[in-house]
Design a protein around this motif. Structure first.
Motif, PDB file in Angstrom:
ATOM      1  N   TYR A   1       0.824  -1.214   0.000  1.00  0.00           N
ATOM      2  CA  TYR A   1       0.000   0.000   0.000  1.00  0.00           C
ATOM      3  C   TYR A   1       0.862   1.269   0.000  1.00  0.00           C
ATOM      4  CZ  TYR A   1      -2.939  -3.713   1.969  1.00  0.00           C
ATOM      5  OH  TYR A   1      -3.573  -4.902   2.206  1.00  0.00           O
ATOM      6  N   ARG A   2       1.855   1.296  -0.858  1.00  0.00           N
ATOM      7  CA  ARG A   2       2.752   2.458  -0.906  1.00  0.00           C
ATOM      8  C   ARG A   2       2.052   3.673  -1.514  1.00  0.00           C
ATOM      9  NH1 ARG A   2       8.119   1.492   0.119  1.00  0.00           N
ATOM     10  NH2 ARG A   2       8.822  -0.673   0.149  1.00  0.00           N
ATOM     11  N   SER A   3       1.208   3.459  -2.502  1.00  0.00           N
ATOM     12  CA  SER A   3       0.515   4.581  -3.144  1.00  0.00           C
ATOM     13  C   SER A   3      -0.875   4.130  -3.575  1.00  0.00           C
ATOM     14  CB  SER A   3       1.303   5.079  -4.355  1.00  0.00           C
ATOM     15  OG  SER A   3       1.469   4.045  -5.304  1.00  0.00           O
ATOM     16  N   ALA A   4      -1.785   5.092  -3.615  1.00  0.00           N
ATOM     17  CA  ALA A   4      -3.168   4.785  -4.000  1.00  0.00           C
ATOM     18  C   ALA A   4      -3.214   4.353  -5.458  1.00  0.00           C
ATOM     19  CB  ALA A   4      -4.056   6.001  -3.778  1.00  0.00           C
ATOM     20  N   PRO A   5      -4.013   3.337  -5.773  1.00  0.00           N
ATOM     21  CA  PRO A   5      -4.074   2.843  -7.151  1.00  0.00           C
ATOM     22  C   PRO A   5      -4.837   3.799  -8.065  1.00  0.00           C
ATOM     23  CG  PRO A   5      -5.694   1.720  -5.808  1.00  0.00           C
ATOM     24  CD  PRO A   5      -4.906   2.599  -4.879  1.00  0.00           C
ATOM     25  N   SER A   6      -4.529   3.774  -9.342  1.00  0.00           N
ATOM     26  CA  SER A   6      -5.239   4.605 -10.319  1.00  0.00           C
ATOM     27  C   SER A   6      -6.429   3.827 -10.857  1.00  0.00           C
ATOM     28  CB  SER A   6      -4.304   4.983 -11.468  1.00  0.00           C
ATOM     29  OG  SER A   6      -3.742   3.806 -12.044  1.00  0.00           O
ATOM     30  N   LEU A   7      -7.442   3.689  -9.977  1.00  0.00           N
ATOM     31  CA  LEU A   7      -8.643   2.925 -10.311  1.00  0.00           C
ATOM     32  C   LEU A   7      -9.861   3.822 -10.240  1.00  0.00           C
ATOM     33  CD1 LEU A   7      -8.036  -0.260  -8.132  1.00  0.00           C
ATOM     34  CD2 LEU A   7      -7.786  -0.110 -10.595  1.00  0.00           C
ATOM     35  N   GLU A   8     -10.877   3.456 -10.990  1.00  0.00           N
ATOM     36  CA  GLU A   8     -12.181   4.096 -10.851  1.00  0.00           C
ATOM     37  C   GLU A   8     -13.066   3.167 -10.027  1.00  0.00           C
ATOM     38  OE1 GLU A   8     -13.730   4.996 -14.661  1.00  0.00           O
ATOM     39  OE2 GLU A   8     -12.291   6.599 -15.068  1.00  0.00           O
ATOM     40  N   VAL A   9     -13.662   3.712  -8.980  1.00  0.00           N
ATOM     41  CA  VAL A   9     -14.414   2.899  -8.018  1.00  0.00           C
ATOM     42  C   VAL A   9     -15.830   3.443  -7.902  1.00  0.00           C
ATOM     43  CG1 VAL A   9     -14.443   1.965  -5.687  1.00  0.00           C
ATOM     44  CG2 VAL A   9     -12.265   2.589  -6.749  1.00  0.00           C
ATOM     45  N   ARG A  10     -16.795   2.547  -7.927  1.00  0.00           N
ATOM     46  CA  ARG A  10     -18.176   2.965  -7.696  1.00  0.00           C
ATOM     47  C   ARG A  10     -18.329   3.512  -6.288  1.00  0.00           C
ATOM     48  NH1 ARG A  10     -22.458  -1.280  -8.448  1.00  0.00           N
ATOM     49  NH2 ARG A  10     -20.986  -2.524  -7.272  1.00  0.00           N
ATOM     50  N   LEU A  11     -19.168   4.516  -6.117  1.00  0.00           N
ATOM     51  CA  LEU A  11     -19.374   5.118  -4.805  1.00  0.00           C
ATOM     52  C   LEU A  11     -19.904   4.096  -3.804  1.00  0.00           C
ATOM     53  CD1 LEU A  11     -19.080   7.932  -3.541  1.00  0.00           C
ATOM     54  CD2 LEU A  11     -21.519   8.291  -3.960  1.00  0.00           C
TER      55      LEU A  11
ATOM     56  N   SER B   1       8.713 -10.329  12.010  1.00  0.00           N
ATOM     57  CA  SER B   1       8.835  -9.210  12.951  1.00  0.00           C
ATOM     58  C   SER B   1       9.528  -8.024  12.306  1.00  0.00           C
ATOM     59  CB  SER B   1       9.605  -9.648  14.200  1.00  0.00           C
ATOM     60  OG  SER B   1       8.890 -10.632  14.914  1.00  0.00           O
ATOM     61  N   LEU B   2      10.504  -8.327  11.477  1.00  0.00           N
ATOM     62  CA  LEU B   2      11.239  -7.261  10.794  1.00  0.00           C
ATOM     63  C   LEU B   2      10.351  -6.532   9.785  1.00  0.00           C
ATOM     64  CD1 LEU B   2      13.895  -5.817  10.200  1.00  0.00           C
ATOM     65  CD2 LEU B   2      14.477  -7.660   8.618  1.00  0.00           C
ATOM     66  N   VAL B   3       9.643  -7.288   8.942  1.00  0.00           N
ATOM     67  CA  VAL B   3       8.813  -6.653   7.918  1.00  0.00           C
ATOM     68  C   VAL B   3       7.598  -5.972   8.548  1.00  0.00           C
ATOM     69  CG1 VAL B   3       9.582  -8.199   6.081  1.00  0.00           C
ATOM     70  CG2 VAL B   3       7.585  -8.813   7.449  1.00  0.00           C
ATOM     71  N   ALA B   4       7.076  -6.525   9.652  1.00  0.00           N
ATOM     72  CA  ALA B   4       5.932  -5.890  10.319  1.00  0.00           C
ATOM     73  C   ALA B   4       6.331  -4.544  10.908  1.00  0.00           C
ATOM     74  CB  ALA B   4       5.388  -6.804  11.415  1.00  0.00           C
ATOM     75  N   THR B   5       7.537  -4.463  11.463  1.00  0.00           N
ATOM     76  CA  THR B   5       8.033  -3.187  11.986  1.00  0.00           C
ATOM     77  C   THR B   5       8.178  -2.168  10.871  1.00  0.00           C
ATOM     78  OG1 THR B   5       9.218  -4.314  13.777  1.00  0.00           O
ATOM     79  CG2 THR B   5       9.893  -2.072  13.264  1.00  0.00           C
ATOM     80  N   GLN B   6       8.711  -2.608   9.738  1.00  0.00           N
ATOM     81  CA  GLN B   6       8.862  -1.707   8.596  1.00  0.00           C
ATOM     82  C   GLN B   6       7.499  -1.266   8.063  1.00  0.00           C
ATOM     83  OE1 GLN B   6      11.740  -0.479   7.336  1.00  0.00           O
ATOM     84  NE2 GLN B   6      12.832  -1.496   9.005  1.00  0.00           N
ATOM     85  N   PHE B   7       6.566  -2.204   7.998  1.00  0.00           N
ATOM     86  CA  PHE B   7       5.219  -1.879   7.507  1.00  0.00           C
ATOM     87  C   PHE B   7       4.552  -0.848   8.413  1.00  0.00           C
ATOM     88  CE2 PHE B   7       0.634  -2.555   7.545  1.00  0.00           C
ATOM     89  CZ  PHE B   7       0.328  -2.473   6.192  1.00  0.00           C
ATOM     90  N   ARG B   8       4.659  -1.032   9.724  1.00  0.00           N
ATOM     91  CA  ARG B   8       4.049  -0.093  10.669  1.00  0.00           C
ATOM     92  C   ARG B   8       4.660   1.303  10.525  1.00  0.00           C
ATOM     93  NH1 ARG B   8       1.315  -0.666  15.788  1.00  0.00           N
ATOM     94  NH2 ARG B   8       1.455   1.287  16.938  1.00  0.00           N
ATOM     95  N   SER B   9       5.976   1.355  10.360  1.00  0.00           N
ATOM     96  CA  SER B   9       6.648   2.641  10.210  1.00  0.00           C
ATOM     97  C   SER B   9       6.184   3.367   8.941  1.00  0.00           C
ATOM     98  CB  SER B   9       8.170   2.434  10.173  1.00  0.00           C
ATOM     99  OG  SER B   9       8.845   3.646   9.961  1.00  0.00           O
ATOM    100  N   LEU B  10       6.102   2.635   7.836  1.00  0.00           N
ATOM    101  CA  LEU B  10       5.648   3.240   6.580  1.00  0.00           C
ATOM    102  C   LEU B  10       4.202   3.712   6.681  1.00  0.00           C
ATOM    103  CD1 LEU B  10       7.201   0.749   3.990  1.00  0.00           C
ATOM    104  CD2 LEU B  10       7.941   3.096   4.455  1.00  0.00           C
TER     105      LEU B  10
END
Length: 545
Positions: A24-34, A232-241
């Motif tokens: 989830y680094r950046s929002a996708p360029s998608l069209e989404v129904r409301l 544990s390592l990737v979860a820490t990085q994910f939380r920080s991001l």
């Protein structure tokens, strides 16, 4: 991510080569129904709420992995398999909008900020921050357990996505510390390291969870992390991001998005932070009426603490302020019916043959069994008006009640104004309320002092051990779990689903109490049958001299 009112998706996440576990680094360029914008978020919120409940109940890691897999399968599926990844990504970014806000509800003019107003504002800020931290923790937990469920190849792909600067330990270095790594593995009952095992040399502050649990070998400020511990390592990085992303999202929301989308997305986003995702208690499948003469007994046996406190204060002061009347009034208006066990019991008995029919006559003649079985259902409008008028007239008089308060009660029942049939408040809604001086609404587990909460729990019949368990959950801000523990302590049986709505508390309580009464009555009936079939010896002798 563009929101549209027609079903149209330009491309799928899978087509774009996104890994099965997105970062989830950046929002996708998608069209989404409301419609999907809101529904996807609610489905993901169900997953996060389930994880929160599981963690609060102290489930083991393997139990949590199973729970997360079940929650994900139940809530994040999509009719089109190719859209599952899109739903995952879209729902995350919608909830990121919802929970990024730490200043959300504070559109309060400083011109009117008296002391209590400032206190109210501070409480709102604190609650918003609590919600942000909750979302951050639950999303990290979800990522952690989803990562564990991935294959080894998928885990390495995710690890590569983070572009971490850590390198695997060389063979020569591994041989030097092999004995130390073996000792650590034995101490935590893990597989002993072999020559082809992969370890990463990581600064110890990057894996605080492993260090705190003494599950890694430390040397010269570095922790040696095995491949099966890299979560544990990737979860820490994910939380920080994610934490940094929430800050940036909040700035963008406050500066541009909120105003631009004030007529479309903003109302949805504002409402989602207090959305209730459990069963609908606005209307029930089966309803009856609870009479005014029985309401005090029902309140003592089956009201949750929040409603019992309001009810007691109403009886004591003969008055409640607006939000207190709303919270209690809507609860009384709609109570889910655990229907007709007594009528079903009578119907079944009427079809039974002779000596059971005779026993039923004995059953009805017993004074204990003639007590009515409480059906525990909704309060009709006429009864609600009579109930509130009887209390308020003692303080403000009947004429003032009719003039100032009766309208709001009819309004709650959809008989005035917009004719909206208002729904009772969920636990999440009640917890988010911020009572001020003189108010009695809100969640007692969140707003009561420790002394007052202990006294209230003891008054409800919770023993000392149960009180300590509840207080422990309150200190960790697990308010709904504290209510669940109160329910279990009072009724003497577990509630695995957890308490998520005051009307659910009432419904579950009534079911338990009625089942106990039914068992008592059946036991009496069986005893009566035995007495008829096998009369005492003295009675037989008197019949046959």
């Amino acid at each position: 991510m563009e929101i549209v009112r027609r079903p149209q998706l330009k491309s799928t996440a899978i087509d774009r080569g996104v890994p099965t576990l997105p970062l989830y680094r950046s929002a996708p360029s998608l069209e989404v129904r409301l419609e999907d914008f809101e529904l996807y978020a609610i489905d993901r919120l169900r997953v996060l709420t389930g994880i929160s409940d599981g963690l609060s109940r102290g489930k083991r890691p393997e139990e949590m992995e199973k729970l997360v897999a079940e929650l994900w399968k139940a809530n994040m599926r999509h009719p089109q398999a190719s859209e599952v990844m899109n739903k995952d990504i879209i729902s995350h970014f919608v909830l990121r909008l919802v929970y990024c806000r730490t200043y959300g509800l504070c559109a309060l003019s400083l011109d009117y900020c008296c002391f209590h107003f400032l206190a109210y504002r501070v409480r709102i800020l604190a609650h918003r921050e609590d919600l942000r931290k909750w979302f951050l923790s639950m999303e990290t937990a979800l990522f952690r357990y989803r990562f564990r469920l991935q294959t080894a190849e998928a885990q390495r792909a995710v690890l590569a996505e983070f572009q971490l600067p850590y390198k695997a330990v060389t063979t020569s270095e591994f041989e030097v510390i092999k004995d130390k790594l073996t000792l650590v593995a034995r101490s935590i009952n893990q597989t002993l390291p072999t020559a082809d095992a992969i370890f990463y040399k990581v600064p110890f502050q990057e894996v605080p969870e492993l260090v705190a649990g003494r599950r890694v070998f430390l040397s010269d400020g570095y922790a040696y992390v095995a491949m099966n511990q890299v979560v544990s390592l990737v979860a820490t990085q994910f939380r920080s991001l994610l934490s940094k992303a929430l800050t940036l999202t909040n700035r963008k929301w406050m500066s541009t998005i909120r105003e631009q989308e004030k007529d479309r997305l903003t109302p949805i986003v504002e409402a989602l932070s207090t959305s209730y995702v459990g069963p609908d208690y606005s209307v029930g499948r089966e309803f009856g009426e609870v009479s005014l003469k029985d309401i005090d007994n029902v309140a003592k046996s089956s009201f949750p603490l929040c409603m019992r406190h309001l009810f007691d204060k109403l009886r004591e002061d003969h008055h409640l302020k607006h939000w207190g009347r709303m919270q209690l009034g809507l609860f009384l208006k709609v109570l889910l019916n655990s229907i007709g066990l007594f009528m079903e019991f009578i119907w079944n008995i009427s079809k039974l043959p002779h000596p059971l029919t005779l026993a039923f006559t004995c059953y009805l003649s017993n004074p204990l069994m003639q007590q009515p079985m409480e059906l525990g259902v909704g309060l009709k409008l006429d009864d609600a008006l009579a109930f509130w008028k009887a209390e308020f007239s003692q303080k403000v008089g009947a004429e003032r009640f009719d003039k100032e308060y009766a309208y709001s009660i009819r309004h709650n029942y959809g008989k005035e104004g917009k004719r909206v049939d208002y729904t009772p408040y969920s636990c999440q809604k009640i917890i988010s309320l911020t009572p001020s001086v003189g108010d009695h609404h809100g969640c007692p587990y969140r707003h009561f002092s420790e002394e007052n909460l202990r006294a209230a729990l003891c008054k409800m019949g919770v023993n000392s051990g149960g009180v300590e368990d509840v207080m422990d959950k309150v200190r960790h801000k697990h308010y709904q779990l504290a209510c669940t523990l109160t329910f279990e302590a009072i009724h003497g049986c577990p509630n695995d689903a957890g308490i998520n709505h005051p009307n659910q508390y009432f419904s579950d309580s009534q079911k338990i109490l009625k089942s106990k009464v039914k068992c008592l009555r059946i036991s009496f009936l069986v005893t009566s049958v035995i007495d008829l079939e096998f009369p005492p010896i003295s009675t037989v002798h008197s019949l046959h001299p």
